[in-house]
Design a protein around this motif. Structure first.
Motif, PDB file in Angstrom:
ATOM      1  N   VAL A 275      20.497   6.329   1.912  1.00 23.31           N
ATOM      2  CA  VAL A 275      21.624   6.969   2.602  1.00 23.31           C
ATOM      3  C   VAL A 275      21.152   7.496   3.954  1.00 23.31           C
ATOM      4  CG1 VAL A 275      23.260   8.893   2.531  1.00 23.31           C
ATOM      5  CG2 VAL A 275      22.721   7.634   0.440  1.00 23.31           C
ATOM      6  N   VAL A 276      21.956   7.212   4.982  1.00 20.48           N
ATOM      7  CA  VAL A 276      21.683   7.774   6.309  1.00 20.48           C
ATOM      8  C   VAL A 276      22.713   8.872   6.537  1.00 20.48           C
ATOM      9  CG1 VAL A 276      21.656   7.336   8.793  1.00 20.48           C
ATOM     10  CG2 VAL A 276      20.737   5.625   7.207  1.00 20.48           C
ATOM     11  N   ASN A 277      22.246  10.069   6.791  1.00 16.93           N
ATOM     12  CA  ASN A 277      23.193  11.171   6.902  1.00 16.93           C
ATOM     13  C   ASN A 277      22.817  12.100   8.042  1.00 16.93           C
ATOM     14  OD1 ASN A 277      25.592  12.219   5.786  1.00 16.93           O
ATOM     15  ND2 ASN A 277      24.450  13.894   4.850  1.00 16.93           N
ATOM     16  N   TYR A 278      23.819  12.805   8.543  1.00 20.04           N
ATOM     17  CA  TYR A 278      23.565  13.772   9.619  1.00 20.04           C
ATOM     18  C   TYR A 278      22.724  14.913   9.061  1.00 20.04           C
ATOM     19  CZ  TYR A 278      26.339  17.625   7.891  1.00 20.04           C
ATOM     20  OH  TYR A 278      26.774  18.685   7.156  1.00 20.04           O
ATOM     21  N   ASN A 279      22.003  15.559   9.915  1.00 19.79           N
ATOM     22  CA  ASN A 279      21.251  16.727   9.491  1.00 19.79           C
ATOM     23  C   ASN A 279      20.980  17.621  10.686  1.00 19.79           C
ATOM     24  OD1 ASN A 279      19.828  18.412   7.669  1.00 19.79           O
ATOM     25  ND2 ASN A 279      19.349  16.597   6.458  1.00 19.79           N
ATOM     26  N   THR A 280      20.343  18.759  10.422  1.00 22.47           N
ATOM     27  CA  THR A 280      20.079  19.693  11.517  1.00 22.47           C
ATOM     28  C   THR A 280      18.565  19.882  11.677  1.00 22.47           C
ATOM     29  OG1 THR A 280      20.367  21.497   9.944  1.00 22.47           O
ATOM     30  CG2 THR A 280      22.270  20.905  11.292  1.00 22.47           C
ATOM     31  N   TRP A 281      17.965  20.623  10.765  1.00 21.42           N
ATOM     32  CA  TRP A 281      16.509  20.807  10.836  1.00 21.42           C
ATOM     33  C   TRP A 281      15.869  20.092   9.653  1.00 21.42           C
ATOM     34  CZ3 TRP A 281      12.166  22.416   8.353  1.00 21.42           C
ATOM     35  CH2 TRP A 281      11.033  22.615   9.158  1.00 21.42           C
ATOM     36  N   LEU A 282      14.781  19.391   9.919  1.00 20.49           N
ATOM     37  CA  LEU A 282      14.044  18.694   8.853  1.00 20.49           C
ATOM     38  C   LEU A 282      12.556  18.941   9.044  1.00 20.49           C
ATOM     39  CD1 LEU A 282      15.946  15.289   8.837  1.00 20.49           C
ATOM     40  CD2 LEU A 282      15.974  17.005   7.036  1.00 20.49           C
ATOM     41  N   PRO A 283      11.786  18.896   7.964  1.00 20.49           N
ATOM     42  CA  PRO A 283      10.351  19.195   8.099  1.00 20.49           C
ATOM     43  C   PRO A 283       9.555  18.025   8.679  1.00 20.49           C
ATOM     44  CG  PRO A 283      10.875  18.740   5.816  1.00 20.49           C
ATOM     45  CD  PRO A 283      12.166  18.676   6.555  1.00 20.49           C
ATOM     46  N   GLU A 284      10.020  17.495   9.784  1.00 26.62           N
ATOM     47  CA  GLU A 284       9.296  16.444  10.497  1.00 26.62           C
ATOM     48  C   GLU A 284       8.526  17.115  11.633  1.00 26.62           C
ATOM     49  OE1 GLU A 284       9.532  12.817   9.781  1.00 26.62           O
ATOM     50  OE2 GLU A 284      10.131  13.806   7.926  1.00 26.62           O
ATOM     51  N   PRO A 285       7.342  16.604  11.990  1.00 23.73           N
ATOM     52  CA  PRO A 285       6.461  17.313  12.925  1.00 23.73           C
ATOM     53  C   PRO A 285       7.127  17.748  14.233  1.00 23.73           C
ATOM     54  CG  PRO A 285       5.346  15.401  12.005  1.00 23.73           C
ATOM     55  CD  PRO A 285       6.759  15.355  11.497  1.00 23.73           C
ATOM     56  N   LYS A 286       8.011  16.901  14.774  1.00 23.75           N
ATOM     57  CA  LYS A 286       8.582  17.231  16.084  1.00 23.75           C
ATOM     58  C   LYS A 286       9.630  18.336  16.031  1.00 23.75           C
ATOM     59  CE  LYS A 286       7.882  12.652  18.097  1.00 23.75           C
ATOM     60  NZ  LYS A 286       8.535  11.388  18.454  1.00 23.75           N
ATOM     61  N   MET A 287       9.975  18.810  14.857  1.00 21.88           N
ATOM     62  CA  MET A 287      11.058  19.798  14.763  1.00 21.88           C
ATOM     63  C   MET A 287      10.559  21.243  14.726  1.00 21.88           C
ATOM     64  SD  MET A 287      14.332  18.117  13.112  1.00 21.88           S
ATOM     65  CE  MET A 287      15.209  18.984  14.373  1.00 21.88           C
ATOM     66  N   TYR A 288       9.252  21.434  14.798  1.00 17.26           N
ATOM     67  CA  TYR A 288       8.725  22.807  14.756  1.00 17.26           C
ATOM     68  C   TYR A 288       8.693  23.419  16.150  1.00 17.26           C
ATOM     69  CZ  TYR A 288       7.447  22.358   9.868  1.00 17.26           C
ATOM     70  OH  TYR A 288       7.505  22.213   8.504  1.00 17.26           O
ATOM     71  N   ASN A 289       9.188  24.653  16.254  1.00 18.03           N
ATOM     72  CA  ASN A 289       9.142  25.422  17.508  1.00 18.03           C
ATOM     73  C   ASN A 289       8.434  26.740  17.233  1.00 18.03           C
ATOM     74  OD1 ASN A 289      11.002  23.747  19.315  1.00 18.03           O
ATOM     75  ND2 ASN A 289      12.224  24.015  17.474  1.00 18.03           N
ATOM     76  N   GLU A 290       8.352  27.564  18.244  1.00 18.07           N
ATOM     77  CA  GLU A 290       7.706  28.866  18.074  1.00 18.07           C
ATOM     78  C   GLU A 290       8.498  29.713  17.059  1.00 18.07           C
ATOM     79  OE1 GLU A 290       7.146  30.967  21.741  1.00 18.07           O
ATOM     80  OE2 GLU A 290       6.642  32.817  20.665  1.00 18.07           O
ATOM     81  N   GLY A 291       7.861  30.126  16.024  1.00 22.88           N
ATOM     82  CA  GLY A 291       8.512  30.988  15.020  1.00 22.88           C
ATOM     83  C   GLY A 291       9.087  30.244  13.828  1.00 22.88           C
ATOM     84  N   THR A 292       9.187  28.909  13.908  1.00 24.06           N
ATOM     85  CA  THR A 292       9.814  28.158  12.814  1.00 24.06           C
ATOM     86  C   THR A 292       9.013  28.309  11.520  1.00 24.06           C
ATOM     87  OG1 THR A 292      10.331  26.531  14.521  1.00 24.06           O
ATOM     88  CG2 THR A 292      10.918  25.949  12.285  1.00 24.06           C
ATOM     89  N   LYS A 293       7.711  28.131  11.632  1.00 24.10           N
ATOM     90  CA  LYS A 293       6.858  28.167  10.439  1.00 24.10           C
ATOM     91  C   LYS A 293       6.908  29.565   9.793  1.00 24.10           C
ATOM     92  CE  LYS A 293       2.242  26.515   9.145  1.00 24.10           C
ATOM     93  NZ  LYS A 293       1.592  27.742   8.691  1.00 24.10           N
ATOM     94  N   ALA A 294       6.805  30.587  10.632  1.00 21.44           N
ATOM     95  CA  ALA A 294       6.824  31.961  10.113  1.00 21.44           C
ATOM     96  C   ALA A 294       8.156  32.254   9.431  1.00 21.44           C
ATOM     97  CB  ALA A 294       6.599  32.950  11.258  1.00 21.44           C
ATOM     98  N   PHE A 295       9.233  31.757  10.038  1.00 24.89           N
ATOM     99  CA  PHE A 295      10.548  31.978   9.436  1.00 24.89           C
ATOM    100  C   PHE A 295      10.607  31.383   8.034  1.00 24.89           C
ATOM    101  CE2 PHE A 295      14.624  30.056   8.322  1.00 24.89           C
ATOM    102  CZ  PHE A 295      15.383  31.206   8.140  1.00 24.89           C
ATOM    103  N   PHE A 296      10.183  30.137   7.897  1.00 20.61           N
ATOM    104  CA  PHE A 296      10.292  29.486   6.590  1.00 20.61           C
ATOM    105  C   PHE A 296       9.363  30.113   5.549  1.00 20.61           C
ATOM    106  CE2 PHE A 296      12.572  26.013   8.768  1.00 20.61           C
ATOM    107  CZ  PHE A 296      13.667  25.976   7.925  1.00 20.61           C
ATOM    108  N   GLU A 297       8.239  30.658   6.001  1.00 18.72           N
ATOM    109  CA  GLU A 297       7.372  31.366   5.052  1.00 18.72           C
ATOM    110  C   GLU A 297       8.115  32.561   4.449  1.00 18.72           C
ATOM    111  OE1 GLU A 297       3.824  32.165   7.250  1.00 18.72           O
ATOM    112  OE2 GLU A 297       3.096  30.093   7.025  1.00 18.72           O
ATOM    113  N   THR A 298       8.790  33.324   5.314  1.00 15.61           N
ATOM    114  CA  THR A 298       9.540  34.488   4.831  1.00 15.61           C
ATOM    115  C   THR A 298      10.736  34.042   3.996  1.00 15.61           C
ATOM    116  OG1 THR A 298       8.964  35.579   6.890  1.00 15.61           O
ATOM    117  CG2 THR A 298      10.665  36.636   5.564  1.00 15.61           C
ATOM    118  N   TYR A 299      11.472  33.071   4.535  1.00 12.21           N
ATOM    119  CA  TYR A 299      12.690  32.605   3.855  1.00 12.21           C
ATOM    120  C   TYR A 299      12.368  32.114   2.443  1.00 12.21           C
ATOM    121  CZ  TYR A 299      16.711  29.838   2.522  1.00 12.21           C
ATOM    122  OH  TYR A 299      17.774  29.318   1.824  1.00 12.21           O
TER     123      TYR A 299
END
Lengths: 414, 293
Positions: A275-299
């Motif tokens: 299935v090909v579907n729309y999405n927003t954020w995915l754990p692919e290397p190019k999708m990480y920005n400043e604070g993304t990793k820290a956010f997901f650790e807390t979340y």
């Protein structure tokens, strides 16, 4: 002299106490919203709210905004459009909130747009689609990365056309969000010279999709564009697995809400493959920005306790980003003046954990940030697999691409 | 779009879907149809049973149908308690029991919904079994196994309930209490206990029906709202209290819905159940298989 010193010291301490007491007694900045905690949208609503709560706690740990703590005032809209206008009236007139965040999703947001415009309030949108297109509120800013209205459908149909697709079948839930998607898909298909061979709206209460999928299969489309809500998405994919969709189909999916939620993905497991579907954020290397990793650790830690989507990719970081954007605007403006905040949000680029966001005149992202990704190699009943890259290969946009489309659909499912 | 193959397919799927509707409506046919209890929490009980089945399947790997059977005694007891509570609080007190009873069962439905959310969260849940997600191929036609399972279980439940109500002492007593409670009392029976027992049976049936619900499609805590209209439609259309009538009415509804969904446009499908209900009530107010009082 000693007495005078003592008196002076006492006065100074008292004054200090009064001053610090005055700071402590500053009322909090209230951010009001309704959010689906029950009903069909609750899965997304809870994850979104947790994202916003993580931001609130982060900002309060840093001392709040304008020297005041941030407080969230949240009501359950039960996923119902009929609930939200009254809730937002209460937020404004009784709770006297300072800032408004929109509820999750198109259906509950649409009916409150006229009210918010009439009251001259800024509204930070939360994953609704085209709710401002007719109202034209100039203080609306959507956190969802949809961008121009047709980007969602055009990114999908472009992929289908490149795979050799010439005919299209449209299957959409009979409610505002899905119908908006279907409308843009019709327009894009016409623009691309594709023939629409099947076009059906199904009621949201549909229990069994076997019959409708048989009819769709009989139309022998090259591309199947589905616009569905979570309960239907699972039913449709299960039906596709049982009934089959035919060898003609090169691309299947598009606008299926639910295939971004951890529990639904875990339930469907291998049925997702291809299935090909729309999405927003995915754990692919190019999708990480400043604070993304820290956010997901807390979340991730808090999601377990809160019994909320353990992955939280789809909505939660964008809830956090909404907080980041309003934080930057309030700090820059130095007040809660709605017009000044809206002006700042409209004229600046905002750094967030989901990337840099710039708004167009209609309050949507100037540049689309929606991704189209294909599920690959998914096993049954294993939620942890979705935390690894390569399970949802990004096909669009080019700058985030992590692989090529596997087509036809039946081949991609294996 | 019309073709004979599509029509045949729609009829077959419709019959199977109708059997599923019958399975989830049979309990209501007893509680509302025979006992006159305004049991609007029936679909909420059904969803609760689905979650119990999910729990057993997820944590202990129990087959969903077996799990449905295992929870049946617990649901029977649950039904006994729920009816006694309803009777003591509302029915015994007089004439406005009907309206207040509806409020009581709405309250129970709401409590069940909240408890499910607290325990399982709001996400969709489903079960794994060998017959979920596979289909039986006959020529060009593919029939989902899960619907075949629903068909078999609904048929078995209908036969069992019909036999129970017609052949056993307690079953006959239940039918008698539905017709004349006072006459039964004069014959030395305790109609309240009989009604309580019948409500227990109606709730026990939901254990298996709940298993079917989660076998046919994933469940979420507020799914009961989707089924409240359909189940009451089936029971009223059948004629209150008729088990075989419930099966036939549900099959008619399932076939009509599927044919409209497949051949005439999905948007019209929900209107079918209510149009059929109104049609039946206009022509035959006692329902398709009900008797004139």
């Amino acid at each position: 002299m000693k007495r005078r010193t003592l008196l002076g010291g006492t006065v100074a301490v008292a004054m200090l106490g009064l001053t610090s007491g005055a700071v402590a007694q500053q009322p909090p900045i209230k951010i009001g919203m309704s959010m689906a905690q029950t009903g069909g949208l609750a899965g997304g609503g809870k994850a979104s709210l947790l994202g916003i709560e993580v931001w609130r706690d982060d900002v309060n740990a840093k001392g709040g905004l304008l020297g005041r703590k941030v407080e969230l005032v949240v009501y359950d809209d039960k996923s119902s459009a009929s609930e939200t206008p009254a809730i937002y009236s209460k937020l404004l007139d009784v709770d006297k909130v300072d800032i408004l965040f929109a509820p999750y999703a198109t259906v509950p947001t649409a009916p409150l747009m006229p009210l918010v415009k009439q009251r001259g309030m800024l509204l930070m949108g939360n994953f609704s689609f085209q709710v401002n297109s007719k109202v034209g509120h100039d203080m609306w800013f959507n956190n969802a990365p949809w961008g121009p209205a047709d980007s969602w459908a055009s990114s999908f149909l472009d992929l289908g056309q490149k795979a050799g697709g010439k005919t299209i079948a449209l299957l959409a839930a009979d409610q505002e969000f899905a119908q908006n998607l279907a409308k843009t898909a019709r327009e894009v298909a016409t623009r691309l010279g594709m023939k629409i061979v099947f076009d059906q709206a199904y009621p949201p209460s549909t229990v069994e999709f076997s019959g409708i999928l048989r009819a769709l299969k009989a139309a022998k489309p090259d591309i199947v564009y589905v616009a569905s809500y979570p309960p239907d998405s699972a039913g449709i994919l299960r039906g596709v697995n049982e009934i089959g969709i035919g060898d003609s189909v090169k691309l299947f999916g598009g606008g299926m809400v639910g295939l971004q939620f951890g529990a639904v993905m875990e339930n469907l497991g291998s049925l997702l493959n291809g299935v090909v579907n729309y999405n927003t954020w995915l754990p692919e290397p190019k999708m990480y920005n400043e604070g993304t990793k820290a956010f997901f650790e807390t979340y991730t830690k808090r999601a377990v306790e809160a019994k909320v989507d353990p992955l939280g990719y789809y909505l939660a970081p964008y809830g956090y980003a909404n907080g980041q954007m309003i934080e930057q605007a309030i700090k820059a403006v130095g007040s809660l003046d709605q017009k000044a905040l809206a002006k700042y949000l409209r004229e600046n680029t905002h750094k967030t954990i989901v990337g840099s966001i710039t708004f167009a005149a209609d309050g949507e992202w100037k540049e689309s940030g929606v991704v189209q990704a294909q599920f690959r190699g998914i096993a049954d009943k294993n939620i942890e697999q979705f935390r690894s890259p390569g399970k949802q290969v990004i096909l669009f946009p080019e700058k985030l691409k992590s692989g090529d489309l596997i087509s036809p659909f039946e081949a991609a499912r294996k | 779009m019309f073709s004979f193959e599509l029509l045949l397919d729609a009829v077959v799927i419709g019959v199977l879907l109708g059997c599923f509707y019958a399975a989830v409506s049979l309990g209501l046919s007893v509680s509302f149809g025979l006992l006159d209890v305004p049991h609007v929490a029936h679909p909420a009980f059904l969803v609760l049973a689905s979650y119990a089945v999910f729990f057993l399947n997820e944590h202990y790997g129990v087959d969903p149908l077996l799990a449905g059977l295992l929870i049946t005694p617990i649901f029977f007891l649950f039904g006994l308690v729920a009816y006694r509570l309803y009777y003591e609080t509302f029915e015994r007190r007089g004439s406005d029991a009907g309206v207040r009873g509806i409020a009581f069962f709405f309250g129970i439905a709401f409590i069940i919904e909240v408890l499910i959310i607290l325990q399982f969260g709001v996400d969709q849940r489903s079960v794994t079994a060998t017959y979920v997600g596979k289909a039986w191929r006959i020529g060009d036609m593919r029939i989902p196994f899960r619907l075949v399972v629903a068909f078999g279980v609904a048929a078995a439940l209908t036969i069992l309930l019909t036999l129970y109500l017609s052949r056993t002492y307690m079953g006959r007593a239940i039918r008698a209490v539905a017709q004349d409670q006072e006459a039964l009392r004069l014959m030395g029976a305790n109609p309240i206990w009989i009604k309580q027992w019948a409500f227990g049976i109606a709730t026990a049936v939901l254990g298996i029906a709940g298993a079917l619900l989660i076998i046919v499609a994933p469940v979420e805590p507020t799914l009961d709202r989707t089924y409240i209209g359909r189940t009451f439609c089936v029971v009223v259309m059948a004629g209150l209290g008729s088990m075989s009538g419930t099966l036939v009415a549900a099959i008619i509804l399932g076939v009509a819905e599927t044919i409209v969904l497949t051949l005439f446009g999905a948007s019209w499908a929900p209107a079918i159940s209510f149009a059929m209900l109104l049609g039946v009530l206009a022509v035959r107010p006692q329902g398709l298989f009900g008797r004139l009082s």
